[in-house]
Design a protein around this motif. Structure first.
Motif, short mmCIF file in Angstrom:
data_model
loop_
_atom_site.label_atom_id
_atom_site.label_comp_id
_atom_site.label_asym_id
_atom_site.label_seq_id
_atom_site.Cartn_x
_atom_site.Cartn_y
_atom_site.Cartn_z
N SER A 71 0.81 -1.22 0.00
CA SER A 71 0.00 0.00 0.00
C SER A 71 0.84 1.27 0.00
CB SER A 71 -0.93 0.00 1.22
OG SER A 71 -0.16 0.05 2.40
N SER A 72 2.17 1.15 -0.02
CA SER A 72 3.02 2.33 0.09
C SER A 72 3.34 2.99 -1.24
CB SER A 72 4.33 1.96 0.80
OG SER A 72 5.07 1.07 -0.01
N GLY A 73 3.09 2.30 -2.34
CA GLY A 73 3.35 2.87 -3.65
C GLY A 73 4.82 2.96 -4.02
N ILE A 74 5.65 2.10 -3.45
CA ILE A 74 7.06 2.10 -3.78
C ILE A 74 7.49 0.73 -4.29
CG2 ILE A 74 7.53 3.85 -2.02
CD1 ILE A 74 8.93 1.66 -0.40
N LYS A 75 8.66 0.69 -4.90
CA LYS A 75 9.22 -0.59 -5.34
C LYS A 75 9.95 -1.21 -4.15
CE LYS A 75 12.39 -2.69 -8.58
NZ LYS A 75 13.49 -2.46 -9.51
N HIS A 76 9.56 -2.41 -3.79
CA HIS A 76 10.20 -3.07 -2.67
C HIS A 76 10.92 -4.33 -3.15
CE1 HIS A 76 5.96 -4.18 -2.89
NE2 HIS A 76 6.30 -5.38 -2.51
N ASN A 77 12.10 -4.52 -2.61
CA ASN A 77 12.98 -5.63 -2.98
C ASN A 77 13.25 -6.45 -1.74
OD1 ASN A 77 13.96 -4.68 -5.85
ND2 ASN A 77 13.97 -2.87 -4.55
N HIS A 78 12.65 -7.64 -1.69
CA HIS A 78 12.77 -8.48 -0.50
C HIS A 78 14.09 -9.24 -0.48
CE1 HIS A 78 11.65 -10.99 2.87
NE2 HIS A 78 12.05 -12.02 2.17
N PHE A 79 14.77 -9.13 0.64
CA PHE A 79 15.97 -9.92 0.90
C PHE A 79 15.86 -10.45 2.31
CE2 PHE A 79 17.30 -7.15 -2.48
CZ PHE A 79 18.06 -7.98 -3.27
N PRO A 80 16.06 -11.75 2.51
CA PRO A 80 15.98 -12.30 3.86
C PRO A 80 16.98 -11.60 4.79
CG PRO A 80 16.18 -14.05 2.23
CD PRO A 80 16.39 -12.75 1.51
N ALA A 81 16.62 -11.51 6.03
CA ALA A 81 17.52 -10.90 7.01
C ALA A 81 18.88 -11.57 6.92
CB ALA A 81 16.93 -11.03 8.41
N GLY A 82 19.93 -10.77 6.94
CA GLY A 82 21.29 -11.31 6.89
C GLY A 82 21.89 -11.34 5.50
N ASP A 83 21.10 -11.09 4.45
CA ASP A 83 21.63 -11.12 3.09
C ASP A 83 22.12 -9.72 2.69
OD1 ASP A 83 22.37 -11.69 0.52
OD2 ASP A 83 20.36 -12.19 -0.19
N LYS A 84 23.10 -9.23 3.43
CA LYS A 84 23.61 -7.88 3.22
C LYS A 84 24.22 -7.72 1.83
CE LYS A 84 26.74 -4.51 5.33
NZ LYS A 84 27.62 -4.24 6.48
N TYR A 85 24.99 -8.69 1.39
CA TYR A 85 25.66 -8.60 0.08
C TYR A 85 24.62 -8.52 -1.05
CZ TYR A 85 28.43 -9.67 -4.01
OH TYR A 85 29.01 -9.61 -5.25
N GLY A 86 23.64 -9.39 -1.01
CA GLY A 86 22.60 -9.38 -2.05
C GLY A 86 21.82 -8.08 -2.06
N ARG A 87 21.49 -7.60 -0.88
CA ARG A 87 20.73 -6.35 -0.75
C ARG A 87 21.52 -5.17 -1.31
NH1 ARG A 87 20.55 -6.52 4.49
NH2 ARG A 87 21.90 -4.76 4.94
N GLN A 88 22.78 -5.06 -0.94
CA GLN A 88 23.60 -3.94 -1.39
C GLN A 88 23.93 -4.05 -2.88
OE1 GLN A 88 26.80 -3.88 1.51
NE2 GLN A 88 25.62 -2.54 2.84
N THR A 89 24.09 -5.27 -3.38
CA THR A 89 24.34 -5.45 -4.81
C THR A 89 23.14 -5.02 -5.63
OG1 THR A 89 25.89 -7.26 -4.39
CG2 THR A 89 24.92 -7.15 -6.60
N LYS A 90 21.94 -5.39 -5.19
CA LYS A 90 20.72 -5.00 -5.90
C LYS A 90 20.54 -3.48 -5.85
CE LYS A 90 16.67 -5.41 -7.88
NZ LYS A 90 16.62 -5.21 -9.31
N MET A 91 20.84 -2.88 -4.72
CA MET A 91 20.75 -1.43 -4.59
C MET A 91 21.69 -0.76 -5.59
SD MET A 91 21.33 1.02 -1.24
CE MET A 91 19.97 0.37 -0.31
#
Length: 154
Positions: A71-91
């Motif tokens: 409901s927030s109107g933004i693009k959200h990218n789910h990464f399981p907790a602890g997946d710092k590398y994947g999250r930062q790479t996607k960013m």
């Protein structure tokens, strides 16, 4: 009250230019008692109060499980907790793609805690080739806005 330093947060052509927000919700969490939609609306309100009148795109990265981002109107990218590398790479990938799709002048806003060297280097390269206004919001001890690189002279 806005966390941005007044109307100077978006000077000149930057006031109507595209604004891309890249938010690491693992490092800059949604405050207890607030919903994702409330935080996103507060961000948009802060941008308006600081003089930004152009289009805004917001991308969030992290564990979306406890939040209602639909409901927030933004693009959200789910990464399981602890997946710092994947999250930062996607960013990083999304920042590069966004920069390619948005003509200069534009404003890029990072909302993150620790920023990896690869991301800093990519942002430096982006700044060296394009007319981008780059802001960084660090969460602790309270939200602080830092202009990563000086704006070009008007």
């Amino acid at each position: 009250m806005s966390v941005f330093p007044g109307a100077s947060a978006f000077p000149g052509n930057f006031a109507t230019a595209a604004l891309g927000v890249f938010w690491d919700i693992q490092q800059c969490e949604i405050p207890d008692g607030q919903t994702a939609a409330e935080v996103v609306e507060r961000l948009r309100s802060n941008f308006r109060e600081s003089g930004h009148l152009g289009p805004v795109s917001i991308n969030a990265y992290g564990d979306m499980t406890p939040h209602d981002f639909a409901s927030s109107g933004i693009k959200h990218n789910h990464f399981p907790a602890g997946d710092k590398y994947g999250r930062q790479t996607k960013m990083l990938e999304d920042i590069v793609a966004w920069a390619g799709e948005n003509p200069e002048p534009s404003t890029l806003l990072l909302i993150a805690g620790d920023v990896p060297d690869e991301l800093v280097e990519a942002v430096k390269l982006l700044k060296s080739r394009k007319n981008y206004h780059l802001l960084y919001v660090h969460p602790a001890p309270r939200p602080t806005v830092i202009t990563l690189f000086p704006l070009p002279e008007d």
